[in-house]
Design a protein around this motif. Structure first.
Motif, PDB file in Angstrom:
ATOM      1  N   ILE A   5       0.857  -1.183   0.000  1.00  0.00           N
ATOM      2  CA  ILE A   5       0.000   0.000   0.000  1.00  0.00           C
ATOM      3  C   ILE A   5       0.894   1.234   0.000  1.00  0.00           C
ATOM      4  O   ILE A   5       1.870   1.309   0.756  1.00  0.00           O
ATOM      5  CB  ILE A   5      -0.922   0.028   1.232  1.00  0.00           C
ATOM      6  CG1 ILE A   5      -1.799  -1.224   1.274  1.00  0.00           C
ATOM      7  CG2 ILE A   5      -1.794   1.288   1.231  1.00  0.00           C
ATOM      8  CD1 ILE A   5      -2.626  -1.335   2.551  1.00  0.00           C
ATOM      9  N   SER A   6       0.585   2.188  -0.833  1.00  0.00           N
ATOM     10  CA  SER A   6       1.368   3.415  -0.913  1.00  0.00           C
ATOM     11  C   SER A   6       1.029   4.339   0.258  1.00  0.00           C
ATOM     12  O   SER A   6      -0.100   4.802   0.385  1.00  0.00           O
ATOM     13  CB  SER A   6       1.084   4.135  -2.240  1.00  0.00           C
ATOM     14  OG  SER A   6       1.769   5.363  -2.290  1.00  0.00           O
ATOM     15  N   VAL A   7       2.044   4.601   1.103  1.00  0.00           N
ATOM     16  CA  VAL A   7       1.880   5.509   2.248  1.00  0.00           C
ATOM     17  C   VAL A   7       3.189   6.276   2.434  1.00  0.00           C
ATOM     18  O   VAL A   7       4.079   5.823   3.155  1.00  0.00           O
ATOM     19  CB  VAL A   7       1.547   4.774   3.565  1.00  0.00           C
ATOM     20  CG1 VAL A   7       0.987   5.766   4.581  1.00  0.00           C
ATOM     21  CG2 VAL A   7       0.618   3.614   3.352  1.00  0.00           C
ATOM     22  N   ALA A  57      -3.881   3.753  11.500  1.00  0.00           N
ATOM     23  CA  ALA A  57      -5.034   3.051  12.075  1.00  0.00           C
ATOM     24  C   ALA A  57      -6.059   2.663  11.016  1.00  0.00           C
ATOM     25  O   ALA A  57      -6.779   1.662  11.183  1.00  0.00           O
ATOM     26  CB  ALA A  57      -5.694   3.921  13.146  1.00  0.00           C
ATOM     27  N   ASP A  58      -6.146   3.425   9.935  1.00  0.00           N
ATOM     28  CA  ASP A  58      -7.074   3.071   8.861  1.00  0.00           C
ATOM     29  C   ASP A  58      -6.562   1.890   8.044  1.00  0.00           C
ATOM     30  O   ASP A  58      -7.357   1.078   7.550  1.00  0.00           O
ATOM     31  CB  ASP A  58      -7.284   4.264   7.920  1.00  0.00           C
ATOM     32  CG  ASP A  58      -8.187   5.328   8.522  1.00  0.00           C
ATOM     33  OD1 ASP A  58      -8.972   4.998   9.434  1.00  0.00           O
ATOM     34  OD2 ASP A  58      -8.090   6.495   8.094  1.00  0.00           O
ATOM     35  N   LEU A  59      -5.243   1.798   7.879  1.00  0.00           N
ATOM     36  CA  LEU A  59      -4.665   0.776   7.007  1.00  0.00           C
ATOM     37  C   LEU A  59      -4.321  -0.506   7.747  1.00  0.00           C
ATOM     38  O   LEU A  59      -4.279  -1.583   7.142  1.00  0.00           O
ATOM     39  CB  LEU A  59      -3.403   1.330   6.329  1.00  0.00           C
ATOM     40  CG  LEU A  59      -3.617   2.578   5.477  1.00  0.00           C
ATOM     41  CD1 LEU A  59      -2.284   3.110   4.974  1.00  0.00           C
ATOM     42  CD2 LEU A  59      -4.541   2.268   4.304  1.00  0.00           C
ATOM     43  N   TYR A 112      -3.225   5.093   0.380  1.00  0.00           N
ATOM     44  CA  TYR A 112      -3.939   5.649   1.525  1.00  0.00           C
ATOM     45  C   TYR A 112      -5.116   6.495   1.056  1.00  0.00           C
ATOM     46  O   TYR A 112      -5.127   7.025  -0.068  1.00  0.00           O
ATOM     47  CB  TYR A 112      -2.990   6.508   2.359  1.00  0.00           C
ATOM     48  CG  TYR A 112      -2.511   7.750   1.640  1.00  0.00           C
ATOM     49  CD1 TYR A 112      -3.242   8.940   1.698  1.00  0.00           C
ATOM     50  CD2 TYR A 112      -1.337   7.737   0.893  1.00  0.00           C
ATOM     51  CE1 TYR A 112      -2.817  10.075   1.026  1.00  0.00           C
ATOM     52  CE2 TYR A 112      -0.905   8.866   0.227  1.00  0.00           C
ATOM     53  CZ  TYR A 112      -1.643  10.034   0.293  1.00  0.00           C
ATOM     54  OH  TYR A 112      -1.229  11.148  -0.379  1.00  0.00           O
ATOM     55  N   GLY A 113      -6.110   6.628   1.909  1.00  0.00           N
ATOM     56  CA  GLY A 113      -7.253   7.492   1.622  1.00  0.00           C
ATOM     57  C   GLY A 113      -7.344   8.575   2.676  1.00  0.00           C
ATOM     58  O   GLY A 113      -6.432   8.745   3.491  1.00  0.00           O
ATOM     59  N   THR A 153       0.222  16.401   1.592  1.00  0.00           N
ATOM     60  CA  THR A 153       0.243  15.737   0.290  1.00  0.00           C
ATOM     61  C   THR A 153       0.159  16.773  -0.829  1.00  0.00           C
ATOM     62  O   THR A 153      -0.339  17.892  -0.626  1.00  0.00           O
ATOM     63  CB  THR A 153      -0.937  14.769   0.147  1.00  0.00           C
ATOM     64  OG1 THR A 153      -2.160  15.525   0.106  1.00  0.00           O
ATOM     65  CG2 THR A 153      -0.991  13.785   1.306  1.00  0.00           C
ATOM     66  N   PRO A 154       0.638  16.430  -2.030  1.00  0.00           N
ATOM     67  CA  PRO A 154       0.537  17.352  -3.163  1.00  0.00           C
ATOM     68  C   PRO A 154      -0.907  17.758  -3.453  1.00  0.00           C
ATOM     69  O   PRO A 154      -1.166  18.903  -3.852  1.00  0.00           O
ATOM     70  CB  PRO A 154       1.128  16.555  -4.326  1.00  0.00           C
ATOM     71  CG  PRO A 154       2.048  15.574  -3.684  1.00  0.00           C
ATOM     72  CD  PRO A 154       1.386  15.210  -2.382  1.00  0.00           C
ATOM     73  N   GLU A 155      -1.852  16.838  -3.245  1.00  0.00           N
ATOM     74  CA  GLU A 155      -3.256  17.139  -3.505  1.00  0.00           C
ATOM     75  C   GLU A 155      -3.785  18.188  -2.525  1.00  0.00           C
ATOM     76  O   GLU A 155      -4.519  19.106  -2.914  1.00  0.00           O
ATOM     77  CB  GLU A 155      -4.097  15.865  -3.406  1.00  0.00           C
ATOM     78  CG  GLU A 155      -3.821  14.829  -4.482  1.00  0.00           C
ATOM     79  CD  GLU A 155      -2.544  14.028  -4.239  1.00  0.00           C
ATOM     80  OE1 GLU A 155      -2.072  13.372  -5.190  1.00  0.00           O
ATOM     81  OE2 GLU A 155      -2.009  14.060  -3.102  1.00  0.00           O
ATOM     82  N   GLU A 156      -3.411  18.066  -1.264  1.00  0.00           N
ATOM     83  CA  GLU A 156      -3.835  19.048  -0.272  1.00  0.00           C
ATOM     84  C   GLU A 156      -3.231  20.413  -0.580  1.00  0.00           C
ATOM     85  O   GLU A 156      -3.903  21.441  -0.452  1.00  0.00           O
ATOM     86  CB  GLU A 156      -3.402  18.594   1.130  1.00  0.00           C
ATOM     87  CG  GLU A 156      -4.182  17.410   1.668  1.00  0.00           C
ATOM     88  CD  GLU A 156      -3.599  16.893   2.965  1.00  0.00           C
ATOM     89  OE1 GLU A 156      -4.205  17.119   4.024  1.00  0.00           O
ATOM     90  OE2 GLU A 156      -2.507  16.276   2.920  1.00  0.00           O
ATOM     91  N   PHE A 157      -1.973  20.414  -0.968  1.00  0.00           N
ATOM     92  CA  PHE A 157      -1.309  21.674  -1.308  1.00  0.00           C
ATOM     93  C   PHE A 157      -2.013  22.352  -2.482  1.00  0.00           C
ATOM     94  O   PHE A 157      -2.211  23.575  -2.482  1.00  0.00           O
ATOM     95  CB  PHE A 157       0.155  21.415  -1.665  1.00  0.00           C
ATOM     96  CG  PHE A 157       0.938  22.658  -1.997  1.00  0.00           C
ATOM     97  CD1 PHE A 157       1.534  23.406  -0.989  1.00  0.00           C
ATOM     98  CD2 PHE A 157       1.076  23.081  -3.310  1.00  0.00           C
ATOM     99  CE1 PHE A 157       2.261  24.559  -1.289  1.00  0.00           C
ATOM    100  CE2 PHE A 157       1.798  24.229  -3.630  1.00  0.00           C
ATOM    101  CZ  PHE A 157       2.389  24.973  -2.607  1.00  0.00           C
ATOM    102  N   ALA A 158      -2.382  21.560  -3.491  1.00  0.00           N
ATOM    103  CA  ALA A 158      -3.039  22.117  -4.671  1.00  0.00           C
ATOM    104  C   ALA A 158      -4.388  22.747  -4.314  1.00  0.00           C
ATOM    105  O   ALA A 158      -4.801  23.752  -4.915  1.00  0.00           O
ATOM    106  CB  ALA A 158      -3.222  21.038  -5.734  1.00  0.00           C
TER     107      ALA A 158
END
Length: 362
Positions: free
Chosen positions: A164-166, A176-178, A237-238, A287-292
């Protein structure tokens, strides 16, 4: 030798004097590889003029350009000196001259990630598992999970099947989610050693209830064993659940017990960034997505996991202040700060409510 060229003797002195110093290895990326031998920021010569301000925001910082011996560095120094960079120098003879006596005892700009992670492993006794042992566990149907601590882009290229990518700074936050069962054996992997060792030790020091180890040589060892890697974003990860956030908050406190970093606000960070006597990096470790989606103006997207293993790819000025920016929970910033401080970086933390309507995205 011109006034804007320094020899290896002077360069050695500058690397040791403790003052602010920027070093750019301007060779092609393929030649630099994993940044050896300088472990300085690699900015190829044809990108220097366009991107130097991002890596070295304060023009008056002593800056050394090291080329492949082709004298391209001298040409760049001449061009850029007319744009306010009066403390710009070329390393005479470039990397070939710097390494002509061999690599043993040669000083580096930053601590190599491998050296740092091996020191952690040796000091902490970080548990390790080999590819053969992992294959055997999987064959036995053991309750085992592999967390790949590289960037998502690296994971997409290839990874241990079922991993899993983390990314490293996300491990505690997403754990805890993974990994819902405390009985699951957790293996942290990367391309080789640094991020896997640091990731595994982060989880151990954070006090997760699981048995944790790192995969020796990661995907490199997997391929060398003749095993086929998995390709694509097969599992990642989600969004962190509220339970995961609570778990992370409790466990990050254990990891960072004894740590002490200044907490600053956005106004202070902006003032530091404008200081003409000291270099400050504003690094957003989310994360890059949060930054964007939203970020503090003037900050740079810089995933915490990458900073842990290869800080020199972003931080080109030794002796600079480093402000790590995160959300209000601050797990990624705390994880990153915990290890970067041990590499000699001066760290401050800025936690921000990125859901605030007052934030102006840049």
């Amino acid at each position: 030798m011109s006034a804007s060229t320094i020899d290896s003797k002077i360069f050695r002195q500058w690397l040791a004097d403790g003052e602010e110093l920027a070093v750019l290895d301007i060779r092609h990326r393929a030649a630099v590889g994993y940044a050896s031998p300088l472990f300085a920021t690699n900015l190829p010569a044809d990108h220097v003029e366009a991107e130097i301000d991002r890596f070295i925001p304060r023009k008056s910082v002593r800056t050394v350009l090291a080329d492949d011996g082709s004298c391209v560095a001298e040409q760049l120094v001449e061009r850029l000196s007319g744009h306010g960079r009066s403390q710009l120098f070329a390393l005479a003879g470039g990397i070939p001259e710097w390494t002509k006596g061999g690599l043993e005892g040669l000083p580096t700009f930053d601590t190599p990630g491998v050296d740092f992670s091996l020191a952690i492993r040796d000091a902490k006794g970080t548990p390790v598992i080999t590819v053969d042992e992992l294959v055997a566990l999987k064959g036995q149907g053991a309750d085992v999970i592999v967390l790949d601590s590289r960037t998502v882009a690296e994971f997409d290229k290839d990874h241990v099947p079922g991993a899993i990518s983390v990314p490293g700074a996300e491990l505690v936050l997403r754990f805890a989610d993974l990994v819902p069962s405390p009985d699951t054996r957790v293996i942290v992997s990367c391309a080789g050693l640094p991020r896997a060792i640091i990731g595994a030790q982060t989880l151990i020091d954070a006090g997760v209830p699981n048995k944790v180890a790192y995969l020796h040589d990661g995907t490199k060892a997997w391929r060398e064993a003749g095993l086929a890697p998995e390709i694509g974003r097969t599992a990642a990860y989600g969004p962190a659940s509220e339970d995961a956030k609570r778990f992370a908050g409790e466990h990050i406190a254990r990891l960072t017990e004894g740590d002490s970093f200044p907490r600053i606000d956005a106004a202070t960070a902006a003032a530091w960034a404008k200081d003409d006597k000291r270099t400050t990096y504003l690094l957003d470790v989310r994360t890059p997505e949060e930054f964007a989606e939203a970020h503090i103006p003037g900050s740079i997207a810089s995933e915490g996991g990458q900073l842990l293993g290869v800080a020199y790819r972003t931080i080109a000025v030794r002796g600079a202040r480093v402000v790590l920016i995160d959300d209000l929970l601050g797990v990624r910033a705390a994880t990153t700060a915990h290890w970067l401080q041990r590499r000699g970086f001066e760290i401050a933390i800025l936690l921000h409510d990125f859901q605030s309507a007052s934030l102006d995205a840049a």
